[in-house]
Design a protein around this motif. Structure first.
Motif, PDB file in Angstrom:
ATOM      1  N   SER A  47       0.843  -1.420  -0.185  1.00 23.18           N
ATOM      2  CA  SER A  47       0.042   0.427  -0.719  1.00 23.18           C
ATOM      3  C   SER A  47       1.032   1.277  -0.469  1.00 23.18           C
ATOM      4  N   GLN A  48       2.239   1.054   0.775  1.00 18.41           N
ATOM      5  CA  GLN A  48       2.878   2.049   0.708  1.00 18.41           C
ATOM      6  C   GLN A  48       3.190   2.740  -0.408  1.00 18.41           C
ATOM      7  N   HIS A  49       3.286   1.868  -1.390  1.00 16.77           N
ATOM      8  CA  HIS A  49       4.565   1.869  -2.760  1.00 16.77           C
ATOM      9  C   HIS A  49       2.841   2.480  -3.703  1.00 16.77           C
ATOM     10  N   ALA A  50       1.903   1.641  -3.030  1.00 16.08           N
ATOM     11  CA  ALA A  50       0.523   2.430  -4.324  1.00 16.08           C
ATOM     12  C   ALA A  50       0.493   3.888  -4.171  1.00 16.08           C
ATOM     13  N   HIS A  51      -0.066   4.133  -3.115  1.00 17.61           N
ATOM     14  CA  HIS A  51       0.372   5.115  -2.798  1.00 17.61           C
ATOM     15  C   HIS A  51       1.423   6.491  -2.852  1.00 17.61           C
ATOM     16  N   SER A  52       2.432   5.740  -3.029  1.00 20.27           N
ATOM     17  CA  SER A  52       3.397   6.672  -3.741  1.00 20.27           C
ATOM     18  C   SER A  52       3.494   7.217  -5.033  1.00 20.27           C
ATOM     19  N   THR A 100      -5.419   9.641   6.692  1.00 21.88           N
ATOM     20  CA  THR A 100      -5.536  10.005   7.624  1.00 21.88           C
ATOM     21  C   THR A 100      -3.723   9.705   8.269  1.00 21.88           C
ATOM     22  N   GLY A 101      -2.911   9.844   7.539  1.00 26.50           N
ATOM     23  CA  GLY A 101      -1.366  10.213   7.644  1.00 26.50           C
ATOM     24  C   GLY A 101      -0.637   8.558   8.467  1.00 26.50           C
ATOM     25  N   LYS A 102      -2.233   7.867   8.558  1.00 29.26           N
ATOM     26  CA  LYS A 102      -1.581   6.993   9.273  1.00 29.26           C
ATOM     27  C   LYS A 102      -0.081   5.564   8.033  1.00 29.26           C
ATOM     28  N   ALA A 103      -0.552   5.145   6.426  1.00 29.92           N
ATOM     29  CA  ALA A 103      -0.028   5.273   5.737  1.00 29.92           C
ATOM     30  C   ALA A 103       1.487   5.678   5.417  1.00 29.92           C
ATOM     31  N   LYS A 104       1.971   5.726   5.178  1.00 26.49           N
ATOM     32  CA  LYS A 104       3.208   6.906   4.797  1.00 26.49           C
ATOM     33  C   LYS A 104       3.369   6.257   2.901  1.00 26.49           C
ATOM     34  N   TYR A 105       4.493   7.377   2.200  1.00 28.44           N
ATOM     35  CA  TYR A 105       4.448   7.344   0.990  1.00 28.44           C
ATOM     36  C   TYR A 105       5.600   7.765   0.570  1.00 28.44           C
TER      37      TYR A 105
END
Lengths: 318, 251
Positions: free
Chosen positions: A42-47, A105-110
């Protein structure tokens, strides 16, 4: 399931990974494996999705029709990458809405690199050349990672990324061979993107909390410092070739180690941006949340319409 | 037919694609969801691709040392001949869809005729564009229905957009002097001939979408003469920024 049974399953699981077998969505997996993969994919997808914003900033102002179309297509590719990465993540039992919620919400990073501003056209070249270059170094090993849907998504992503990288470098070549103004623009972009690109490969091995576990699951094949060294050694001659100077006075070839020595990375800056206080963290998040909130009535309409059509079909069938 | 007339005729078609492509590309990365974002970018790419084919042809016709970029970026506002409809801003998704819907139906009819042009280059560009624009039309018609017959809020929003943009639809069929010459020479398309068909397509989709067809008889025109709305200057400021700031450079 008894503790012993779980232990057995875990052993079998680790053996499968050691044999380089792919783990598929319906296979049993330890909870920690599932969670780690949700986090990383998910971090990768968000990026990918947040990464559309800094380059999207230049689509309407691209300097030629050819560049405009290429940039638009590139940013669209990133949306496509986001789409297949979110889909890969969803196979682990999490919904896209939940993932967006974590991002908003800032819980996940990118990737922190996208929190830097794109202030000249040359930044489109520097991002393609350096940022996509560093991303490829990070991502190529993932094409053979243990989780099947992620590995397959990464094969497609990597193919397109290497195209983007060449495209970015080609923008830099054109600028470096252009007028003094253009060359200055290219050098300035390299100055601004060089250090953040090195930071993209993650904290030093001593500081990296996930490395050991990730190496075991083949989510990682090399450590952050090894990847960083590879990136530097690959990029330095490319800069020399087009007459640009890497902004690091301590950079020099070390014959003995067969690689470049380089200067100290400003880790304070790294952590500042990671913790949400980079130059554009707020702007990026505002833009994502804004698009999502403004799109709500549209998504609701599509759902409502689909339901009405479904009801009509049912009525007809009766 | 003089090349200058032909060039002006081509601007009347190509500038629509450029300006609408520019408007759509503003949305890249900001769509209501990923799938729609990708689809809208696809349409922008199609339109800008078509624009390039037209402009490359114009560059060739002009006989000067011109490039597609001179034509795209270095004309004055009065020299762009797009209709007012395509330059209207992305106020919200309802406007984006209504603008697209009104334009796509027209665009497809134009290309279907233009593929029979005696000008081989224009015929070839049109033929290639038909497939793309058929997809655009399906996309925008489907969304008109989803929004019109979706929720109360979406109905209200898309109705507002249809009401506001309706006044720009008549200009699509406005025939300029250059159009007239192009039609007489069997190079151009007589849009008036398919006006009824257009109206019927629009009516059918809007009715299915439960959208009320506006009754106003007051329409706006001017874009085809290069007299644009106040939005156009800002659009061009972005579009032309690099070429104006750094003249005579290769990118």
């Amino acid at each position: 399931m008894s503790e012993k049974e779980v232990k057995n399953l875990e052993e079998l699981f680790e053996q499968r990974i050691a044999r380089d077998e792919k783990i598929e969505p319906k296979d049993w997996m330890p909870e920690k494996y599932r969670k780690t993969h949700i986090r990383q994919i998910s971090q990768h997808a968000h990026s990918e999705i947040v990464g559309m914003l800094p380059e999207g900033n230049w689509i309407t102002r691209a300097p030629s029709m050819r560049r405009k179309v290429a940039l638009l297509a590139k940013v669209q590719d990133e949306a496509g990458h986001g789409l297949y990465l979110y889909s890969a993540c969803e196979t682990l039992g999490v919904s896209r809405e939940e993932l967006y919620e974590q991002l908003h919400t800032g819980k996940a990073k990118y990737s922190s690199i996208f929190n830097y501003p794109t202030i000249t056209w040359a930044d489109m070249g520097a991002i393609g050349w350096l940022v996509d270059g560093a991303a490829i170094i990070n991502q190529v090993p993932l094409c053979s990672t243990s989780y099947g849907p992620y590995a397959r998504a990464m094969i497609r992503v990597c193919k397109e990324e290497s195209f983007h990288q060449r495209q970015g470098y080609e923008i830099m070549i054109t600028l470096a061979n252009g007028t003094p103004e253009q060359k200055e623009m290219a050098q300035d972009a390299l100055n601004r993107w060089w250090w953040p690109s090195l930071m993209m490969l993650g904290p030093t091995d001593a500081e990296s909390v996930h490395t050991a576990q990730s190496m075991k699951w083949k989510l990682k094949r090399k450590t952050n410092d090894e990847l960083r060294q590879q990136f530097i050694d690959q990029t330095v001659p490319q800069a020399e070739l087009i007459g640009l100077t890497i902004p690091d006075p301590d950079l020099k070839w070390n014959e003995e180690k067969g690689g470049h020595d380089f200067g100290e990375i400003d880790w304070d800056e790294f952590w500042q941006v990671v913790k949400g206080h980079g130059p554009c963290n707020k702007e990026r998040m505002d833009a994502r949340v804004d698009a999502w909130e403004k799109g709500e009535w549209v998504r609701d309409a599509a759902m409502a319409y689909a339901k009405k059509q479904e009801d009509k079909k049912l009525k007809k069938a009766i | 037919m003089k090349n200058e007339n032909k060039i002006q005729y081509i601007y009347g078609i190509a500038d629509n694609a450029l300006i609408l492509g520019q408007r759509l590309s503003e949305l890249c990365g900001h769509g209501p969801n990923l799938e729609t974002d990708i689809a809208m970018t696809n349409m922008a790419l199609d339109l800008l691709g078509q624009t390039r084919s037209y402009y490359q042809y114009v560059a060739q016709l002009s006989g000067e040392d011109k490039t597609e970029d001179d034509i795209a970026f270095l004309r004055t506002e009065r020299q762009y001949k797009n209709v007012l409809l395509v330059e209207q801003p992305n106020r919200h998704f309802g406007y984006v869809i209504a603008r697209q819907f009104f334009f796509d139906a027209f665009h497809l009819l134009v290309l279907e005729e233009l593929q029979n042009s005696t000008d081989q280059t224009l015929a070839a560009i049109a033929k290639k564009g038909i497939k793309e624009v058929s997809y655009h039309q399906r996309f925008s018609s489907d969304w008109i229905k989803r929004l019109g017959d979706g929720t109360e809020e979406s109905h209200q929003k898309v109705q507002e957009a249809v009401d506001d943009l309706w006044r720009y639809t008549d200009e699509l069929f406005h025939i300029t002097d250059d159009d007239k010459i192009a039609i007489e020479n069997e190079i151009g398309v007589n849009t008036v001939a398919f006006r009824e068909k257009y109206d019927q397509i629009i009516r059918e989709v809007l009715e299915e979408a439960t959208i009320t067809i506006p009754e106003t008889k007051w329409f706006q025109k001017g874009g085809k003469q290069g007299i644009h709305s106040e939005h156009m200057g800002y659009l061009l400021s972005d579009l032309q920024y690099m070429q104006r700031t750094y003249p005579n450079m290769k990118w």
